[in-house]
Design a protein around this motif. Structure first.
Motif, PDB file in Angstrom:
ATOM      1  N   VAL A 165       0.832  -1.213   0.000  1.00 12.49           N
ATOM      2  CA  VAL A 165       0.000   0.000   0.000  1.00 12.49           C
ATOM      3  C   VAL A 165       0.865   1.260   0.000  1.00 12.49           C
ATOM      4  CG1 VAL A 165      -1.563   1.356   1.451  1.00 12.49           C
ATOM      5  CG2 VAL A 165      -2.021  -1.057   1.039  1.00 12.49           C
ATOM      6  N   SER A 166       0.493   2.226  -0.842  1.00  8.42           N
ATOM      7  CA  SER A 166       1.158   3.538  -0.877  1.00  8.42           C
ATOM      8  C   SER A 166       0.105   4.630  -0.975  1.00  8.42           C
ATOM      9  CB  SER A 166       2.121   3.639  -2.063  1.00  8.42           C
ATOM     10  OG  SER A 166       3.200   2.731  -1.929  1.00  8.42           O
ATOM     11  N   LYS A 167       0.433   5.809  -0.406  1.00  9.46           N
ATOM     12  CA  LYS A 167      -0.470   6.956  -0.455  1.00  9.46           C
ATOM     13  C   LYS A 167       0.357   8.227  -0.399  1.00  9.46           C
ATOM     14  CE  LYS A 167      -4.632   8.773  -0.420  1.00  9.46           C
ATOM     15  NZ  LYS A 167      -5.595   8.539  -1.515  1.00  9.46           N
ATOM     16  N   THR A 178       4.965  11.556  -0.181  1.00 15.13           N
ATOM     17  CA  THR A 178       4.522  10.190   0.121  1.00 15.13           C
ATOM     18  C   THR A 178       4.304  10.038   1.623  1.00 15.13           C
ATOM     19  OG1 THR A 178       5.751   9.328  -1.779  1.00 15.13           O
ATOM     20  CG2 THR A 178       5.068   7.746  -0.102  1.00 15.13           C
ATOM     21  N   ARG A 224       4.450   4.345   2.140  1.00 14.62           N
ATOM     22  CA  ARG A 224       5.183   3.804   0.991  1.00 14.62           C
ATOM     23  C   ARG A 224       5.314   2.281   1.108  1.00 14.62           C
ATOM     24  NH1 ARG A 224       8.757   6.466  -2.321  1.00 14.62           N
ATOM     25  NH2 ARG A 224       8.868   8.228  -0.863  1.00 14.62           N
ATOM     26  N   ASP A 225       4.689   1.562   0.172  1.00 13.02           N
ATOM     27  CA  ASP A 225       4.866   0.116   0.012  1.00 13.02           C
ATOM     28  C   ASP A 225       4.743  -0.631   1.347  1.00 13.02           C
ATOM     29  OD1 ASP A 225       5.258  -2.202  -1.434  1.00 13.02           O
ATOM     30  OD2 ASP A 225       7.443  -2.146  -1.210  1.00 13.02           O
ATOM     31  N   GLU A 254      -9.081   5.202   0.196  1.00 12.16           N
ATOM     32  CA  GLU A 254      -8.476   4.283  -0.769  1.00 12.16           C
ATOM     33  C   GLU A 254      -6.990   4.604  -0.951  1.00 12.16           C
ATOM     34  OE1 GLU A 254      -9.682   1.662  -2.493  1.00 12.16           O
ATOM     35  OE2 GLU A 254     -11.551   1.808  -1.348  1.00 12.16           O
ATOM     36  N   PRO A 255      -6.119   3.586  -1.051  1.00 11.92           N
ATOM     37  CA  PRO A 255      -4.700   3.850  -1.310  1.00 11.92           C
ATOM     38  C   PRO A 255      -4.493   4.227  -2.781  1.00 11.92           C
ATOM     39  CG  PRO A 255      -5.097   1.490  -1.230  1.00 11.92           C
ATOM     40  CD  PRO A 255      -6.397   2.140  -0.885  1.00 11.92           C
ATOM     41  N   ASP A 256      -3.358   4.876  -3.075  1.00  8.39           N
ATOM     42  CA  ASP A 256      -3.007   5.170  -4.468  1.00  8.39           C
ATOM     43  C   ASP A 256      -2.606   3.891  -5.194  1.00  8.39           C
ATOM     44  OD1 ASP A 256      -3.475   7.801  -3.893  1.00  8.39           O
ATOM     45  OD2 ASP A 256      -1.366   8.299  -3.540  1.00  8.39           O
ATOM     46  N   SER A 257      -1.970   2.980  -4.485  1.00  8.39           N
ATOM     47  CA  SER A 257      -1.584   1.694  -5.065  1.00  8.39           C
ATOM     48  C   SER A 257      -1.581   0.655  -3.962  1.00  8.39           C
ATOM     49  CB  SER A 257      -0.196   1.787  -5.709  1.00  8.39           C
ATOM     50  OG  SER A 257       0.789   2.124  -4.745  1.00  8.39           O
ATOM     51  N   GLY A 258      -1.602  -0.632  -4.370  1.00 12.90           N
ATOM     52  CA  GLY A 258      -1.681  -1.704  -3.387  1.00 12.90           C
ATOM     53  C   GLY A 258      -3.128  -2.036  -3.059  1.00 12.90           C
ATOM     54  N   THR A 259      -3.307  -3.012  -2.176  1.00 15.11           N
ATOM     55  CA  THR A 259      -4.655  -3.466  -1.816  1.00 15.11           C
ATOM     56  C   THR A 259      -4.865  -3.452  -0.312  1.00 15.11           C
ATOM     57  OG1 THR A 259      -3.908  -5.783  -1.738  1.00 15.11           O
ATOM     58  CG2 THR A 259      -4.812  -4.975  -3.831  1.00 15.11           C
TER      59      THR A 259
END
Length: 635
Positions: free
Chosen positions: A315-317, A323, A326-327, A360-365
Motif C-alpha cells: 500500500v502507498s499513499k 509520500t 510507501r509500500d 483508498e490507497p493510491d496503489s496496493g490493496t
C-alpha cells in the motif's frame, strides 16, 4: 527563602470549593509537578501563582522583583504575527524601553531608562531572541498562523524562555507535542536553571522532570518529595491508612449513637464527657473530606469480528507530491492492540483511515475483515455541542442507556464517569478540557464496538482516569488502534507499535514503546560502531600499488559467498541467545526502576555505585551479544 508562598488560600466555583485554606511554597531550583482530578482547580491555582487571578481569601507572597512567566494550555497570538515578533513579546519591556531611549524624548529621564535597560539586559534583546529561536529550532520569519498546534506550543515556550524567568509556570505543555518533541521538552526543562511548576498528566514526563509532586485533592494541597513513581507508592499507603482511620471513626460513632439511645432507657443521668465526645465525633464526620468515587469505565464489544481485521499489501499513499505511506504490507488480527507512533504530520490519521477502509490507497490493496463495528474517538471530538447539556450529549431523547453492564438510567451512567446529578443538566461549555474528554469517553463507550480507534484520548485526562482507561483497554477483547504520545499509557496497553521512520516508510515492532526505543537505539549504536570500525580499517589499509594500464579492461563479477554452516556448539549458542538477551533486559529494567525510586538512595553511596555500575555493564553485555547474534545469524 521560598520564591512563592501560598497562604491559607480559598477559592470556590459555585458550591464547589477548589481551594479550602490551602497552602504551598516553591523554592529556588525546584521542579514541581502539580496533579489532581479534572475540574479540581489546578489551572486556577496556577493562574493565582502567576498573579493573573486572586483567591477568594488568603494571599500569595512573592519574592521582590521575582520574574514569573505563565504558559497556558492553548497559547494565543496576535493574527498575522511572525514567530520572531511573537517570541519578542517575552522581552517586551526591554524592547519598548530601548525604543524609547533611542527616540531621545526630552521628557524622558535617560539615565533612569539606561539603568532599567541594563537591569533587563535590553541592549541585546534581538540577539537573545535569535539564540532562543535557534535553540528551539524555529524559523523567525514564519507566520504563527501557519504553524501546527505543536509548533505553536514551541513558540509559546520560546517566548517564556527568552524572558529568562526565575519561575516558569506551564499548564499541560505536552499537549499537541509528538514523542520526539516531548523528549526534547523534557531535556530542556531538566536543564532549566529557574524554578518550575508544571501541570501534566504524562506520568513518564513527570518522572523525568519533577523533583517534587504536589497534589490538589479535595481543596487541599499535599506535597510528596521525589518522582511520580515515589508519589504513587506513598499515595497508595496514605489512602489505605485514611480508609482504615475513617472506618474506625465510623465504628466508634455508631457505638456511641447506640449508647446514647440506650442510655435514655437505662438511666436518668448520662456521662457528660461521652455526650461531648459524641457531638465531637458527629462534627468530625460531617467535616470529613471523603475520597471521591472512582470512574467506572466499561465498553460493549458488540459482535465478534472476523479473525483478520485488515490486511494491507504493497500500500502507498501520497498527498501534494509527498509520500505518506510507501509500500506497506501489514496484517492486523482480531485482538491486536496497535500503537501508531510518529511526528505530527507523519500521516498517522491517513494510515488509520486506510486501515478502516475509509480512504483508498493510491496503489496496493486493502482487505477488511467481516462484522467490524468501529468506534472512533477523534470523529466524536468535534461533534460536541457546547450549548447542549451532558444528558442530551450522552442520550438525546431518552433517559436510558444500554450499557455493557445492563440498562442504566442516564444519571447513573454519567455518575460512572464522575459527573454528579447536579451537573447532568449543565452545558458542555462549563466543563474543563479533561471533563470534556471524559464526557467523550462516556459517549464513545455507550455504543457497541469491536474495533476501537482512539486518537489522542489521553489529552487532559486526569491520572486516575488514565489508569482506569488503561485497565479497560488491557481487558478489552476487541481490536484497538491507539494514537498517543503518552509513553506510559502506550506501554500499558499496546502489543505492537507501528512506527513512522520517515519518507513514508512504516515499520511494525513487537512489544511496547519502550521495546521499540531500545531496539531502535541499539540498532543505531550498532550501525555507528560498524561504520566506525570500517572507517578505521579503511584508514589503516596500505595504499594500493600503482597498476600498469592494461590494454583491455574485463569486468569480473564477485563470486557468491556461500553461507557457512554453523557447528554444533555455535548453533546451540545461537539458539540460547534470545533467552540470555531477555534475562539481561529484565535485570536492566529492574535496576532502572530501582534507580528511579527513592529506596536505593537511603542505602548509601557504595550501594548506589554498585547498581549504576551493573546497569552500565549490562548495556555493554547486550551490545556484545547483539553483535554475536548478527555474526552467527549471517553464518
Amino acid at each position: 527563602m521560598a520564591l512563592l508562598n501560598l497562604l491559607d488560600a480559598s477559592l470556590a466555583f459555585g458550591h464547589v470549593a477548589l481551594l479550602d485554606h490551602a497552602a504551598m511554597s516553591l523554592e529556588a531550583g525546584e521542579r514541581l509537578g502539580l496533579i489532581g482530578r479534572n475540574g479540581t482547580g489546578k489551572s486556577s491555582l496556577l493562574r493565582i501563582l502567576a498573579g493573573l487571578e486572586l483567591p477568594d481569601d488568603g494571599s500569595v507572597q512573592v519574592q521582590q522583583n521575582l520574574r514569573r512567566y505563565f504558559v497556558p494550555q492553548e497559547p494565543q497570538f496576535a493574527p498575522g504575527v511572525t514567530v520572531f515578533d511573537a517570541v519578542s513579546e517575552g522581552v517586551a519591556e526591554a524592547r519598548d524601553l530601548r525604543a524609547r531611549y533611542e527616540a531621545h524624548d526630552s521628557s524622558e529621564d535617560l539615565d533612569a531608562l539606561q539603568t532599567r535597560i541594563e537591569a533587563l539586559d535590553g541592549w541585546t534583546w534581538e540577539q537573545r531572541v535569535d539564540e532562543t529561536l535557534h535553540r528551539l529550532d524555529l524559523a523567525g520569519d514564519r507566520r504563527v498562523d501557519d504553524l501546527s498546534g505543536g509548533m505553536r506550543k514551541r513558540v509559546a515556550l520560546a517566548q517564556a524562555l527568552v524572558a529568562a524567568p526565575e519561575v516558569l509556570l506551564l499548564d499541560e505543555p505536552t499537549n499537541h507535542l509528538d514523542l520526539d518533541a516531548i523528549l526534547w521538552l523534557q531535556e530542556l526543562l531538566v536543564a532549566f536553571k529557574g524554578a518550575l511548576l508544571v501541570i501534566t498528566h504524562d506520568r513518564a514526563f513527570l518522572d523525568a522532570v519533577s523533583t517534587r509532586i504536589i497534589e490538589l485533592d479535595r481543596g487541599q494541597i499535599r506535597s510528596y518529595p521525589g518522582s511520580f513513581s515515589a508519589y504513587e507508592a506513598t499515595k497508595a499507603r496514605e489512602l489505605e491508612d485514611e480508609a482504615l482511620a475513617n472506618a474506625r471513626a465510623d465504628k466508634m460513632l455508631a457505638q456511641e449513637e447506640i449508647w446514647i439511645r440506650k442510655g435514655v432507657e437505662a438511666r436518668r443521668t448520662r456521662s457528660v464527657s461521652r455526650i461531648q465526645r459524641l457531638v465531637q465525633l458527629r462534627e468530625q464526620r460531617s467535616a470529613r473530606r471523603d475520597v471521591l468515587g472512582r470512574a467506572k469505565l466499561d465498553v460493549a464489544t458488540g459482535e465478534r469480528s472476523g479473525k483478520i481485521v485488515a490486511e494491507l499489501e504493497g500500500v502507498s499513499k501520497a498527498y501534494d507530491g509527498r509520500t505518506i505511506v510507501r509500500d506497506l504490507s501489514l496484517t492486523i488480527l482480531r485482538g491486536d492492540k496497535v500503537g501508531l507512533i510518529g511526528p505530527n504530520g507523519a500521516g498517522k490519521t491517513t494510515l488509520l483511515k486506510m486501515l478502516l477502509g475509509q480512504l483508498e490507497p493510491d496503489s496496493g490493496t486493502v482487505k477488511l475483515g467481516t462484522q467490524m463495528q468501529v468506534a472512533y474517538f477523534d470523529q466524536m471530538r468535534g461533534a460536541l455541542n457546547p450549548e447542549a447539556t451532558l444528558v442530551d450529549t450522552i442520550s438525546p431523547g431518552s433517559e436510558w442507556i444500554d450499557s455493557p453492564s445492563g440498562r442504566k438510567h442516564v444519571m447513573s451512567y454519567l455518575g460512572d464517569f464522575l459527573f454528579s446529578p447536579a451537573r447532568a443538566n449543565s452545558p458542555v461549555k462549563s466543563l474543563s478540557g479533561g471533563e470534556r474528554n471524559r464526557l467523550l469517553l462516556a459517549r464513545l463507550f455507550a455504543k457497541p464496538a469491536n474495533v476501537l480507534v482512539l486518537d489522542e484520548p489521553t489529552n487532559d485526562l486526569d491520572i486516575e482516569t488514565l489508569d482506569l482507561l488503561e485497565e479497560l483497554l488491557q481487558n478489552y477483547p476487541g481490536t484497538v488502534f491507539l494514537v498517543s504520545h503518552d509513553r506510559r499509557f502506550l506501554d500499558a496497553v499496546i502489543t505492537s507499535t507501528l512506527v513512522s521512520e520517515g519518507d513514508g516508510h512504516w515499520r511494525e515492532y513487537e512489544g511496547s514503546v519502550e521495546d521499540w526505543l531500545i531496539q531502535s537505539q541499539r540498532a543505531k549504536a550498532l550501525a555507528a560502531k560498524t561504520a566506525a570500525t570500517q572507517a578505521k580499517a579503511a584508514a589503516a589499509a596500505p595504499a594500493p600499488a600503482p597498476i600498469a594500464a592494461a590494454p583491455v579492461a574485463v569486468a569480473v563479477s564477485a563470486p557468491a559467498v556461500a553461507r557457512r554452516k554453523l557447528g554444533y556448539k555455535e548453533q546451540r549458542e545461537l539458539d540460547g541467545l534470545p533467552a540470555r538477551l531477555e534475562a539481561l533486559e529484565l535485570e536492566q529494567k529492574q535496576l532502572s526502576e530501582l534507580l528511579a525510586g527513592t529506596e536505593l538512595y537511603a542505602q548509601g553511596a557504595e550501594r548506589i555505585r554498585e547498581v549504576q555500575g551493573r546497569f552500565e555493564q549490562i548495556e555493554e553485555e547486550l551490545m556484545t551479544l547483539l553483535e554475536r547474534w548478527e555474526l552467527l545469524s549471517a553464518g
